[in-house]
Structures are given as structure tokens and as C-alpha cells.
Design a protein around this motif. Structure first.
Motif, PDB file in Angstrom:
ATOM      1  N   ILE A   3       8.239  86.428  88.307  1.00 24.91           N
ATOM      2  CA  ILE A   3       7.353  87.418  87.678  1.00 24.91           C
ATOM      3  C   ILE A   3       7.704  87.558  86.199  1.00 24.91           C
ATOM      4  CG2 ILE A   3       6.740  89.875  87.601  1.00 24.91           C
ATOM      5  CD1 ILE A   3       7.222  89.892  90.669  1.00 24.91           C
ATOM      6  N   GLY A   4       9.010  87.712  85.920  1.00 24.01           N
ATOM      7  CA  GLY A   4       9.445  87.856  84.530  1.00 24.01           C
ATOM      8  C   GLY A   4       9.108  86.637  83.688  1.00 24.01           C
ATOM      9  N   GLU A   5       9.300  85.441  84.250  1.00 22.78           N
ATOM     10  CA  GLU A   5       8.956  84.215  83.522  1.00 22.78           C
ATOM     11  C   GLU A   5       7.456  84.151  83.230  1.00 22.78           C
ATOM     12  OE1 GLU A   5      10.996  81.192  82.572  1.00 22.78           O
ATOM     13  OE2 GLU A   5      12.275  82.957  82.432  1.00 22.78           O
ATOM     14  N   ASN A   6       6.642  84.534  84.192  1.00 26.05           N
ATOM     15  CA  ASN A   6       5.195  84.583  83.968  1.00 26.05           C
ATOM     16  C   ASN A   6       4.842  85.495  82.800  1.00 26.05           C
ATOM     17  OD1 ASN A   6       3.494  82.958  85.736  1.00 26.05           O
ATOM     18  ND2 ASN A   6       4.394  84.087  87.441  1.00 26.05           N
ATOM     19  N   LEU A   7       5.580  86.581  82.664  1.00 30.33           N
ATOM     20  CA  LEU A   7       5.301  87.533  81.587  1.00 30.33           C
ATOM     21  C   LEU A   7       5.750  86.999  80.237  1.00 30.33           C
ATOM     22  CD1 LEU A   7       6.162  90.911  83.352  1.00 30.33           C
ATOM     23  CD2 LEU A   7       3.983  90.356  82.252  1.00 30.33           C
ATOM     24  N   ILE A   8       7.004  86.519  80.143  1.00 35.14           N
ATOM     25  CA  ILE A   8       7.494  86.117  78.822  1.00 35.14           C
ATOM     26  C   ILE A   8       6.879  84.792  78.367  1.00 35.14           C
ATOM     27  CG2 ILE A   8       9.632  87.415  79.109  1.00 35.14           C
ATOM     28  CD1 ILE A   8      11.118  84.839  79.607  1.00 35.14           C
ATOM     29  N   LEU A   9       6.363  84.002  79.327  1.00 35.00           N
ATOM     30  CA  LEU A   9       5.623  82.785  78.965  1.00 35.00           C
ATOM     31  C   LEU A   9       4.139  83.067  78.762  1.00 35.00           C
ATOM     32  CD1 LEU A   9       7.283  80.241  81.453  1.00 35.00           C
ATOM     33  CD2 LEU A   9       7.642  80.384  78.970  1.00 35.00           C
ATOM     34  N   GLU A  10       3.770  84.352  78.930  1.00 33.99           N
ATOM     35  CA  GLU A  10       2.397  84.833  78.720  1.00 33.99           C
ATOM     36  C   GLU A  10       1.387  84.173  79.654  1.00 33.99           C
ATOM     37  OE1 GLU A  10       1.412  84.670  74.563  1.00 33.99           O
ATOM     38  OE2 GLU A  10       2.920  86.174  74.047  1.00 33.99           O
ATOM     39  N   LYS A  11       1.820  83.867  80.869  1.00 35.66           N
ATOM     40  CA  LYS A  11       0.911  83.283  81.850  1.00 35.66           C
ATOM     41  C   LYS A  11      -0.011  84.338  82.456  1.00 35.66           C
ATOM     42  CE  LYS A  11       2.308  79.096  81.341  1.00 35.66           C
ATOM     43  NZ  LYS A  11       1.392  78.073  80.759  1.00 35.66           N
ATOM     44  N   TYR A  12       0.535  85.525  82.735  1.00 39.05           N
ATOM     45  CA  TYR A  12      -0.348  86.603  83.196  1.00 39.05           C
ATOM     46  C   TYR A  12      -1.390  86.904  82.119  1.00 39.05           C
ATOM     47  CZ  TYR A  12       2.642  87.959  87.184  1.00 39.05           C
ATOM     48  OH  TYR A  12       3.345  87.991  88.367  1.00 39.05           O
ATOM     49  N   GLN A  13      -0.928  86.982  80.874  1.00 41.25           N
ATOM     50  CA  GLN A  13      -1.826  87.318  79.772  1.00 41.25           C
ATOM     51  C   GLN A  13      -2.924  86.273  79.614  1.00 41.25           C
ATOM     52  OE1 GLN A  13       1.479  87.442  80.027  1.00 41.25           O
ATOM     53  NE2 GLN A  13       2.473  88.590  78.364  1.00 41.25           N
ATOM     54  N   GLU A  14      -2.562  85.021  79.897  1.00 52.50           N
ATOM     55  CA  GLU A  14      -3.525  83.924  79.739  1.00 52.50           C
ATOM     56  C   GLU A  14      -4.596  83.935  80.824  1.00 52.50           C
ATOM     57  OE1 GLU A  14      -3.405  79.043  80.249  1.00 52.50           O
ATOM     58  OE2 GLU A  14      -1.568  80.112  79.664  1.00 52.50           O
ATOM     59  N   HIS A  15      -4.233  84.312  82.023  1.00 55.42           N
ATOM     60  CA  HIS A  15      -5.151  84.174  83.163  1.00 55.42           C
ATOM     61  C   HIS A  15      -5.835  85.481  83.572  1.00 55.42           C
ATOM     62  CE1 HIS A  15      -4.095  79.987  84.016  1.00 55.42           C
ATOM     63  NE2 HIS A  15      -2.835  80.317  83.746  1.00 55.42           N
ATOM     64  N   TYR A  16      -5.363  86.611  83.087  1.00 52.59           N
ATOM     65  CA  TYR A  16      -5.967  87.886  83.472  1.00 52.59           C
ATOM     66  C   TYR A  16      -6.226  88.720  82.225  1.00 52.59           C
ATOM     67  CZ  TYR A  16      -4.050  86.460  87.987  1.00 52.59           C
ATOM     68  OH  TYR A  16      -3.728  85.759  89.114  1.00 52.59           O
ATOM     69  N   GLU A  17      -7.484  89.111  82.053  1.00 50.29           N
ATOM     70  CA  GLU A  17      -7.853  89.867  80.850  1.00 50.29           C
ATOM     71  C   GLU A  17      -7.106  91.193  80.788  1.00 50.29           C
ATOM     72  OE1 GLU A  17     -11.887  91.677  78.700  1.00 50.29           O
ATOM     73  OE2 GLU A  17     -12.032  90.433  80.504  1.00 50.29           O
TER      74      GLU A  17
END
Length: 722
Positions: free
Chosen positions: A474-488
Motif C-alpha cells: 500500500i505504501g509503495e503504491n502511494l509513494i510511487l503515485e500509483k493510486y494517484q495515477e489510476h484513481y481520480e
């Protein structure tokens, strides 16, 4: 034989799916069972001299397996049926297999040749009898006294009637390991009990706890055994119920009705000789009005034991030689203070450990551990995916779980997701195999569904192996901005408990990663409660730096915090907190109370104040210096004109609030209830009386809940009789 007893025996056999045969009469009862190709006839004689040979021959000729029993007592019949349907079946053998499977799951993340060891931690115990009188209230040191498992088994063996055992602990303190150790102590052949163990997880279908429990019964017991039989045997104590991960079904989004329904489902089972054990992370649920009302308003009589596992010491995990290696290298101990990592460090060779602590820089020990897991997976499963590609697959899977707010799903769903969202990556992987070793795409997906990052739950669902790996992804998804990229609106889809897992995992990450994660949680508009942000600030910056309103901090240790600038606390409460080396400017606090807290080497900044006592109110607090007395002296001459004390507050007046409406049965009370009930009195006066009652052992406090003791009840009864 009386008609009532005959009717009871009939109901007993009918509950096990038998049918009452027409040949039954007042001297013999004939029960038949048809299950697949198996036909059985049970003859229960009330008169040992009755000639059963003719009826028995008739059924034998029809192909029935027959058994004749002379009734001595009804308990014997009940035991006979339970043995036949539960103990003397494969169910009894599955207990040991389940524990072996659990141990294998723990070892799969460790080097070959590793050994599993249960870590004995110290613990608190609050034990109440059926009348909710406190029987025991004690801290147990695991190094000096009885261990946790033995204490739990002692209660299960020695307490008559129903008992509800709650085992609480923060993530990683050993709740699931404890639940499995308890399971492993049962031997059906010796104790004639068959535990029902369920490990809860959150999925898309299951939301109502009662339905989940009934579904688990259907999953674990054969088709011929109905739910009502299992429920009845739970209440009779023959099937102890162990529920691991009760908190999995509780999230920030859970409403009051859901929580009440979950508690009601459990308490309805607490009758007769029921033995129910649940594990849960430390949560305010068990101090809530909903919980207290469920316990004290129930018509069922049962004992209540609340265990709280304390944080395992590094000395519990590592031997002296390994600790010496870490200390000699001046390696920051905080970077290894995680059970997952400690298990790994305990099982690697001492030479590898020396290399790790001498060569690694900030946070790199975590990277080495993950590198070990992922490279071993390439070898173990002949997987042609490098570390980063493996991480990409499971980061995506965790985003899927986040979107649906689940922690486990069916294996088929997991496989479908891996296939649908990693096509290009999987095709590239297949190109890396030589022709004779090349798997099909389906075989490759099956391999990934058995990855070391995944764990098959007892009900067949699949989830991430542990909270540390889950939180890391979860943390890696956040700091790599993967959540930000896939969810508005990514900040709206991440549940608070998922974010907490990330925070806990990143405690032992590099400084850079910690700062990145802290910045994301701090700068974006997540809809989390203020308690999350207090934990965030303490974990990553060691400094409170915002306005905290309606904050409730419960049962933990806080060290080196300075409450002196850039923060304020309004309408907040700290309960059962140990403060170490903290500084306080009391002018930053408004309508904030400290309940049952301990202050070690703490100090006050700014000794002058015009604030009312209620802004920094101490209730039954202690300190190893003059901290508490200095606080009380600051308010020595203050009065609150709005409060008119008609009479001084007596100890009896306070104690009388700790009873049910009938004034006879004891009742636990929250601090907030007591303060509200005594609102006509000054907070200082309330503190003075409660402090005195606590010192006399008339009141005991667990977190923000107070309990009256037998000594206090004796004192009240004695004073009334004078």
C-alpha cells in the motif's frame, strides 16, 4: 422412563438428522439415519431385559447397520452422539493438520531449515465472574510467571459455565499465533472437545457477522451436520469457538448497528458451558457503550476474561549473540523492531546477520529481506519474473483489494485479476522460458496464485500473507503515485485501516520513504479520524504539529514527545498512556483529560496559567517525579463559579454509580459517564475521590473504563449495615 425424558431424547436424535421409527414405544426407541449409501438404526433401551432381537434382525435384513444401547443416563447418549458425529471422524484429525499448515505458512518466508517458535509475551488479565465481579486483575511477566497459553487453558479447564475470552493486541504482537497455539493444545481424544476455528477476513460478499459464522460452519462441517447441531454443541462447551481476527470485520466505515449485531451474535451463544475465544487488534470497540451494554444487559450468565498482549521484547525473539552483533554494529534497533523481520533475523546465520548490520544503510535491511523473498520465489517456482515485475503484480492486486475494501477473495477471482491486468508482463515472462520448460499462461497464473506474498485462508479465500507485506505494498503504491495515477479521487478509496497498515510497515523503512509517505498523508485530504493523524505525526516526526480535536488516545507508550508548540488539543482524552520524557505546555490543552496515565521523567513548560482545571484534568494519574503534584498545585486556588458544590463528594456517592439500575449488580462505567453524572462537582474534586478509591483497591481502571471491586462492595454493604 418419563414422557419428558423420552421427548428430550427424541429431540436429541432428531437434531442429528435421525428419524423416529414407528416401532418405537415407551420401552425402546428406534432411530434411523440415511446418509448416502450408509443406513444406520440405533436402538435405545429403557429396560435392559427387553427382547430387541426381532426388531434388530428386521433392520439388519434391510441393510441397516444396527447398534443397541441400554440407557443409563441422558448425558451418556449426548456424549455418544457427539463422539460419533464429531470426534470419531476426520474432523478430529484435522485439528493437528490445521496447526501444521499454520506453522508451514510461518516458515515459508524464512530460510530453509528454520524452526517455528511461539513468542511468549507479557500480558494483562482482567477476569470477571458470571456476576461481573472482578476475580483477577494482574500483569503477568512472561519471563517470571505463567505464560499466556497456559493461563488461557487454565481458565478454559477450571471455570464452570460459559466464558468469553477476548485477546487484544496491536498488529504484529501475536494474536493469530496465540489463537493457533490454543487450537494446538486441544486433543479431541483426551479432552472430548472439538474446537471450531475460524480466521476472519474481509471480502465483497461477507458483511453480516451472523451469516459469516453460519457460512463458516457449513464450510468446515460435513453436509450431514446441520448448523443447529453445531450451535447447540457450542453452547454445551463441546465445541469451543475460536474466532481469529474479529477486527477484520470492523472498519472506520462500520456503523453502530453493525458492531452491535456482531457482539449480539457472540453473546447469544454465551450460555450453558460455552467457551468462546476471539482475537482482535486493540480497538475502542471493547470499551464502547455498545460493548458494555451488550455484556451487562445480557440475560446470559458468563465469565469474561480480557487478555491484552504486551509488545514482545527483542530479547524474546533474538538470542544474546545476535543482540550483541546488532549492538556492536551500533545498528538502530528501531529498524528491526518488527515481528516479520525479527523472525527472519532469528533464522539467518550469524555471519549473514553480521554482514547485514555492518553493510546496510538506512532502511536497506528491509530491501534485503524482500530481495531474499522474491529471488527465492524465482528459484522455488522457476519463475521468470524479476523482483520489480513481481512487485508490480502484487501492487496492482493490492490496489484492487483497496478499491473493494477487502483483505481476501476467492482464489479464482485472484487468478482472474492477475491474468486480466498483467497480460503484457505475463507474455514477456513466458518468452524467458526454454521450450521444454515453458508453462501455459494458466499454469503461470496458478504459480503466481501460490506466491510467497499470498496466503490461503482456512475458508479457501486468498489474501496477502501478513499486514507487514500488505502495508508495504500500500505504501509503495502511494509513494510511487500509483493510486494517484489510476484513481481520480484516490484519497477517498483507501480505507483508514489500510492506511494504518502502511504506516505500521513504514516504521522501519528508510528515512526518505518515511518522509514521502508522511507528506502524502499530511498534504492530501483523506477522510481519516484525528487519531490516525496523531499516530502519523508520532510515528514519522515524533512531534505533534496540528490541531487535534476530539482525539482519544488509548493504552500505549509515548516517548520523547514535546507538547510545546505548533499544536493544540481540544475536547480530547488520553487514557492509560505511559508518557516517557515528554514536555507539556498546558496552555495548548483545552477541555482535555488524562485518565489513568503514568508520567516518567516528564516536565511542565510555563508554570503560570489562568486555565480551568478541566482543560488539563488528571484522573488517577501517577508520576515518578513531582509532575502530577505540580499540575495539581497550579490549580490549587482556582474555583469555577459555574459549579456550585452543595456538599462535598463522598466515596460512597461515586461507588454507587458503579451498579446496575437495581443497585445490586456491579456495572463497569466509562470515565465520561462518571464525569457527566457528577457534573455538579469540580473535576479536581472528582479526581481526588476517584484517586482515593483506586488507592484503596475499591476501583480498578482499564483504559477509560472503571470497575468496582469486591472490596468496595464489601465496604458499601458494611457501611450500610452500621
Amino acid at each position: 422412563m418419563t414422557s419428558n425424558k423420552i421427548e428430550y431424547i427424541d429431540k436429541l436424535f432428531l437434531s442429528y438428522n435421525y428419524q423416529l421409527a414407528k416401532q418405537s414405544n415407551q420401552t425402546v426407541r428406534v432411530y434411523t439415519l440415511r446418509y448416502g449409501m450408509y443406513h444406520a438404526a440405533e436402538f435405545i433401551l429403557f429396560d435392559k431385559d427387553y427382547d430387541i432381537s426381532k426388531i434388530k434382525k428386521e433392520y439388519s435384513e434391510l441393510g441397516f447397520a444396527t447398534d443397541v444401547r441400554v440407557l443409563k443416563n441422558i448425558d451418556e447418549i449426548e456424549e455418544y452422539l457427539f463422539q460419533g458425529f464429531f470426534i470419531k471422524t476426520p474432523l478430529g484429525n484435522e485439528l493437528k493438520n490445521r496447526y501444521k499448515h499454520f506453522v508451514n505458512r510461518q516458515l515459508q518466508n524464512l530460510p530453509e531449515g528454520s524452526k517455528y517458535k511461539y513468542i511468549n509475551s507479557s500480558f494483562d488479565l482482567l477476569l470477571q465472574d458470571e456476576s461481573k465481579n472482578i476475580i483477577e486483575n494482574k500483569f503477568y511477566d512472561s519471563d517470571l510467571e505463567i505464560n499466556l497459553i497456559d493461563k488461557i487453558n487454565s481458565l478454559l479447564s477450571n471455570i464452570n459455565g460459559a466464558i468469553f475470552i477476548i485477546i487484544e493486541a496491536p498488529a504484529g504482537f501475536g494474536k493469530t499465533c496465540t489463537a493457533n497455539e490454543i487450537l494446538n493444545t486441544f486433543s479431541p481424544k483426551e479432552c472430548k472437545q472439538l474446537p471450531f476455528f475460524t480466521e476472519l477476513s474481509r471480502n465483497r460478499e461477507a458483511r453480516v457477522f451472523k451469516h459469516i459464522l453460519l457460512n463458516e460452519i457449513d464450510e468446515q462441517f460435513p453436509n450431514g451436520i446441520k448448523q443447529n447441531i453445531v450451535i447447540e454443541q457450542i453452547t454445551k462447551g463441546r465445541i469451543p469457538l475460536i474466532i481469529d481476527g474479529f477486527d477484520e470485520l470492523i472498519s472506520k466505515e462500520s456503523n453502530k448497528e453493525e458492531v452491535e449485531s456482531m457482539l449480539t451474535t457472540i453473546i447469544e451463544l454465551l450460555k450453558g458451558d460455552a467457551k468462546i475465544i476471539i482475537t482482535s487488534r486493540k480497538t475502542a470497540i471493547f470499551n464502547s457503550d455498545e460493548f458494555l451494554n451488550s455484556i451487562y444487559d445480557s440475560n446470559n450468565d458468563f465469565s469474561l476474561a480480557r487478555f491484552e498482549i504486551k509488545e514482545p521484547k527483542i530479547e524474546n525473539w533474538l538470542d544474546n549473540d545476535r543482540i550483541e552483533v546488532i549492538n556492536n554494529a551500533k545498528f538502530p534497533v528501531a529498524q528491526v523492531a518488527n515481528p516479520v523481520l525479527l523472525s527472519y533475523l532469528r533464522n539467518i546465520s550469524i555471519d549473514v546477520l553480521k554482514n547485514y548490520v555492518n553493510e546496510t544503510n538506512d532502511g536497506a535491511l528491509i530491501d534485503k529481506y524482500l530481495d531474499y523473498l522474491l529471488k527465492r520465489e524465482q528459484q522455488r517456482q522457476n519463475l521468470k519474473l524479476d523482483n520489480e515485475d513481481q512487485l508490480r503484480i502484487f501492487r496492482k492486486l493490492v490496489r484492487f483489494m483497496t478499491e473493494y475494501n477487502i483483505t481476501a477473495e476467492s482464489k479464482d477471482t485472484i487468478k482472474d485479476f492477475i491474468k486480466d491486468y498483467n497480460q503484457k508482463l505475463l507474455q514477456n515472462s513466458l518468452k524467458q522460458y526454454i521450450a521444454e520448460e515453458k508453462p501455459s499462461i494458466e499454469d503461470l497464473i496458478e504459480t503466481l496464485s501460490n506466491h510467497v506474498f499470498l496466503d490461503r485462508k482456512p475458508n479457501g479465500d486468498v489474501g496477502i500473507i501478513n499486514d507487514f507485506i500488505f502495508g508495504y505494498l500500500i505504501g509503495e503504491n502511494l509513494i510511487l503515485e500509483k493510486y494517484q495515477e489510476h484513481y481520480e479521487n484516490f484519497e477517498k478509496i483507501i480505507p483508514q485501516d489500510f492506511a494504518t497498515k502502511a504506516m505500521e510497515s513504514f516504521k522501519i523503512q528508510s528515512k526518505r520513504k518515511k518522509e514521502n509517505l508522511w507528506g502524502i498523508f499530511n498534504d492530501e485530504e483523506f477522510n481519516y479520524d484525528i487519531g490516525f493523524y496523531f499516530d502519523l505525526d508520532y510515528t514519522f516526526s515524533k512531534q505533534p504539529n496540528r490541531e487535534y480535536k476530539n482525539l482519544f488516545v488509548l493504552d500505549r507508550e509515548l516517548s520523547d514527545l514535546n507538547f510545546i508548540e505548533n499544536c493544540s488539543f481540544k475536547s480530547s482524552a488520553f487514557s492509560s498512556i505511559i508518557f516517557n520524557n515528554c514536555q507539556f505546555d498546558i496552555n495548548l490543552f483545552f477541555d482535555t483529560s488524562f485518565q489513568n496515565c503514568s508520567f516518567y521523567d516528564c516536565s511542565i513548560i510555563n508554570q503560570k496559567t489562568n486555565k480551568p482545571y478541566s482543560d488539563f484534568a488528571l484522573f488517577t494519574c501517577t508520576s515518578n517525579n513531582d509532575f502530577v503534584s505540580n499540575i495539581l498545585n497550579l490549580f490549587e486556588n482556582q474555583t469555577d463559579e459555574k459549579i456550585k458544590e452543595k456538599t462535598s463528594l463522598s466515596e460512597k456517592m461515586v461507588l454507587n454509580h458503579f451498579f446496575q439500575v437495581d443497585g445490586i449488580k456491579p456495572r463497569a462505567r466509562k470515565f465520561s459517564y462518571i464525569k457527566k453524572s457528577l457534573s455538579e462537582y469540580h473535576d479536581k474534586e472528582i479526581n481526588k475521590v476517584i484517586d482515593s478509591l483506586k488507592s484503596k483497591n475499591y476501583l480498578h481502571f482499564k483504559d477509560d473504563v472503571g470497575f468496582i471491586t469486591k472490596e468496595a462492595i464489601h465496604y458499601l454493604n458494611h457501611s450500610e449495615n452500621k
